[in-house]
Design a protein around this motif. Structure first.
Motif, PDB file in Angstrom:
ATOM      1  N   ASP A 135       2.177  -2.299   1.295  1.00  0.00           N
ATOM      2  CA  ASP A 135       3.032  -1.616   2.260  1.00  0.00           C
ATOM      3  C   ASP A 135       3.576  -0.291   1.712  1.00  0.00           C
ATOM      4  OD1 ASP A 135       4.841  -2.526   0.418  1.00  0.00           O
ATOM      5  OD2 ASP A 135       6.047  -3.692   1.820  1.00  0.00           O
ATOM      6  N   GLN A 136       3.523  -0.114   0.384  1.00  0.00           N
ATOM      7  CA  GLN A 136       3.929   1.165  -0.193  1.00  0.00           C
ATOM      8  C   GLN A 136       2.940   2.276   0.204  1.00  0.00           C
ATOM      9  OE1 GLN A 136       6.676   1.835  -2.154  1.00  0.00           O
ATOM     10  NE2 GLN A 136       7.389  -0.257  -1.743  1.00  0.00           N
ATOM     11  N   VAL A 158       1.145   2.237   3.009  1.00  0.00           N
ATOM     12  CA  VAL A 158       1.358   2.468   4.438  1.00  0.00           C
ATOM     13  C   VAL A 158       2.618   3.290   4.679  1.00  0.00           C
ATOM     14  CG1 VAL A 158       1.738   1.348   6.670  1.00  0.00           C
ATOM     15  CG2 VAL A 158       0.168   0.329   5.009  1.00  0.00           C
ATOM     16  N   GLN A 159       3.667   2.993   3.929  1.00  0.00           N
ATOM     17  CA  GLN A 159       4.915   3.747   4.071  1.00  0.00           C
ATOM     18  C   GLN A 159       4.714   5.219   3.724  1.00  0.00           C
ATOM     19  OE1 GLN A 159       8.232   2.025   1.960  1.00  0.00           O
ATOM     20  NE2 GLN A 159       9.491   3.866   2.182  1.00  0.00           N
ATOM     21  N   GLU A 180      -2.105  -4.615   6.533  1.00  0.00           N
ATOM     22  CA  GLU A 180      -1.679  -3.220   6.408  1.00  0.00           C
ATOM     23  C   GLU A 180      -2.809  -2.232   6.723  1.00  0.00           C
ATOM     24  OE1 GLU A 180       0.981  -5.690   3.796  1.00  0.00           O
ATOM     25  OE2 GLU A 180      -1.166  -5.593   4.298  1.00  0.00           O
TER      26      GLU A 180
END
Length: 616
Positions: free
Chosen positions: A426-427, A429-430, A473
């Motif tokens: 998710d890092q 994607v963020q 993700e």
């Protein structure tokens, strides 16, 4: 005889009376005569007492010069003749010895290390049968050092031999300087990267001086395949008409590191360095873990000269005319002195590494040329991805393509909080969402057009772990390439068989789950039934296993470089982790202006800037 005394003059005869203590017997030591045996046997007189002189005193010089003795010394001309004979005989003996020794004019005293501790003194005709640095004595009696590699020795040397030579070179160089009166304390100063040891003698120069035997009476290049190695991209014939390269650098594609990324970074940097130093550049791939270089890339640029004899290619010192570079000897070429030479210490930003970056960039542009099967696919894939980001005609901006490189397996992040695991997906994607918002902010004058551009923005993912592509993700993302896919275990399951019946043994289903692991890579091609077999055994089964292993390794390597090629050529921005060498390669492939100046290379693994070769 003394005259008789005359008694006719005067009435009294003049007679000398001897003192009573005087011995009247004639002394044999005075006259050398024998005393009379009786008074009647000879005439007795006193003449010797009256007229004889006393014996000469041994402490006084003789009154009369002694007669000259005849000299036994030869005339000067005879001495000269004898010396001439001796000189001629000595010269003849020296000539005979030179002929017997086969032209070796100078005896060489050498120190060859044994077990890394002791020196062994040897002569020239007793040179070691293994590669090692030695000290030699030139015709002036001065000590120098060089590296002795038997011309018949296999090329390339083993990784252990290269490592040992570099270690011993430092020790032998120190030893020779001590012989010249240079203390060890004065040798501790840091040398410039291009410092040339005045006591080192290159192999070719040592052969010309007769200090090394070389290839007397033999061809200058060993043509036996076992001894010649395999230099990429060189002509098969016609080398006789070409001159031998004056200086060269040969990169040996052999490493104990299973990863392909570190090898590529070192290869590109070595090529750039060779171009800067005006050295011819060759690649040797006979023992590369990924197979033949030409199976993955096109041949390296053709050189205008032929490579030198293999025994003249040295891993050290740096000022050798023909240098060998490999992962084993990387510290000699890319160590602290290299960083000091090419790092801009006056800068504290990314420009600090600019010169090293440019060396790698030169190597990438010259060597990263995919083979004829993979390059057309990459070109088509890049066009296909860019077409997906294209906004219909009439809109101002196209969508943004964000490349994402995810490395897992046996490599862990540099950032401390994730060091025992991996950067969470998710890092990525963020960071993707932040970049899209920054570049397509709906508050800009473009208004709705930027909204459309956002809709045409997406991620292109490349990973060593097949499971990443299936993660939530990245459900809407695209694979970088689909020519070669690494299958996960869930995609490699065998059919369910009836457990009540006997079946032939089948290997357990194998998948590339979890990412790239070195142990898995080295065991490719082995079966679980014979997992104790060595791939280099001479048995037919082992040869087949080795062939299978090399084929699988080659596919992994091709998939890796195609992933990098698509991400670098199709992406507007790349997100990756600095701990992965593939991330640093992508920065080089994107170019300085795009990656660094405009900030399109984004590292999410700690606050680290770009670095090239990393030495453990």
């Amino acid at each position: 005889m003394a005259p008789a005394m005359d008694l006719s003059h005067g009435t009294r005869p003049k007679v000398m009376i001897a003192p009573p203590r005087l011995n009247l017997r004639r002394a044999a030591s005075y006259q050398g005569e024998k005393a009379p045996t009786s008074s009647t046997s000879s005439r007795f007189n006193f003449n010797h007492l009256v007229f004889a002189s006393p014996p000469p005193s041994p402490g006084l010089p003789a009154l009369v010069p002694r007669p000259r003795k005849s000299s036994a010394a030869p005339r000067p001309s005879r001495v000269l003749r004898v010396l001439a004979w001796i000189t001629g005989l000595a010269a003849l003996l020296l000539l005979v010895e030179a002929l017997v020794q086969g032209g070796r004019q100078v005896p060489v005293a050498s120190w060859a290390f044994q077990d890394g501790e002791e020196y062994e003194t040897i002569r020239q005709n007793e040179l070691p049968t293994f590669p090692t640095p030695i000290t030699v004595t030139d015709r002036r009696g001065k000590s120098k050092w060089t590296v002795s590699i038997p011309p018949s020795h296999q090329f390339p040397l083993s990784m252990e031999e290269y490592s040992n030579i570099c270690t011993k070179c430092q020790e032998v160089a120190t030893r020779v300087k001590e012989l010249h009166g240079i203390s060890q304390s004065s040798q501790q100063t840091i040398r410039n990267y291009y410092y040339e040891d005045p006591y080192f003698m290159d192999v070719r120069d040592a052969e010309k001086s007769g200090l090394l035997p070389g290839t007397k009476g033999k061809a200058q290049t060993i043509t036996t395949p076992a001894h010649d190695g395999r230099l990429v991209g060189q002509r098969k014939g016609g080398l006789e008409d070409m001159e031998t390269c004056r200086t060269s650098m040969t990169f040996v594609l052999e490493s104990s590191d299973a990863g392909l990324g570190p090898t590529l970074m070192m290869l590109w940097t070595a090529y750039g360095l060779a171009q800067k130093e005006k050295r011819a550049f060759f690649i040797e791939d006979s023992r590369w873990a990924y197979g033949e270089y030409a199976d993955m890339f096109k041949s390296s640029p053709m050189q205008s000269c032929k490579p030198p004899p293999r025994h003249q290619m040295l891993p050290c010192p740096r000022n050798a005319k023909h240098l060998v570079v490999s992962a084993t000897t990387a510290r000699e070429t890319f160590g602290d002195s290299f960083i000091t030479e090419y790092e801009n210490t006056k800068r504290s930003d990314i420009d600090r590494e600019r010169e090293i970056y440019e060396l790698a960039r030169v190597g990438y542009k010259a060597l990263f040329r995919l083979n004829d099967d993979d390059r057309p696919y990459v070109n088509n894939r890049v066009k296909e991805i860019k077409a997906k980001a294209s906004v219909p005609q009439g809109n101002y901006n196209d969508g943004t393509i964000i490349g994402v490189h995810v490395r897992q397996g046996d490599l862990h992040p540099l950032e401390y909080q994730y060091n025992g695991a991996y950067i969470p997906l998710d890092q990525y994607v963020q960071k993707f969402q932040e970049l899209i918002e920054e570049r397509h902010n709906s508050s800009t004058p473009l208004g709705g057009e930027d909204v459309v551009a956002k809709q045409h923005s997406f991620m292109v993912v490349a990973s060593d772990n097949p499971d990443v592509y299936e993660a939530d993700e990245f459900k809407t993302s695209f694979r970088a390439q689909e020519q070669i896919k690494l299958a996960g275990k869930q995609h490699a399951q065998v059919e369910n068989l009836d457990p009540s019946a006997m079946h032939k043994f089948v290997d357990e289903a194998f998948g590339w789950e979890g990412g790239f692991f070195a142990s898995m890579f080295w065991n490719l091609g082995r079966t679980t039934l014979h997992n104790a077999d060595r791939l280099d055994d001479s048995s037919q089964e082992s040869e087949q296993q080795l062939a299978d292993a090399m084929r699988l390794r080659g596919l992994i390597g091709r998939a890796y470089v195609m992933d990098l090629a698509v991400l670098a050529e199709a992406s507007d921005t790349v997100i990756c982790t600095m701990s992965a060498m593939g991330c640093r390669l992508l920065a080089v492939m994107m170019g300085w202006d795009k990656a660094m100046a405009r900030g399109n290379w984004v590292n999410i693994d700690g606050d680290y800037s770009w670095t090239g070769i990393t030495l453990s």
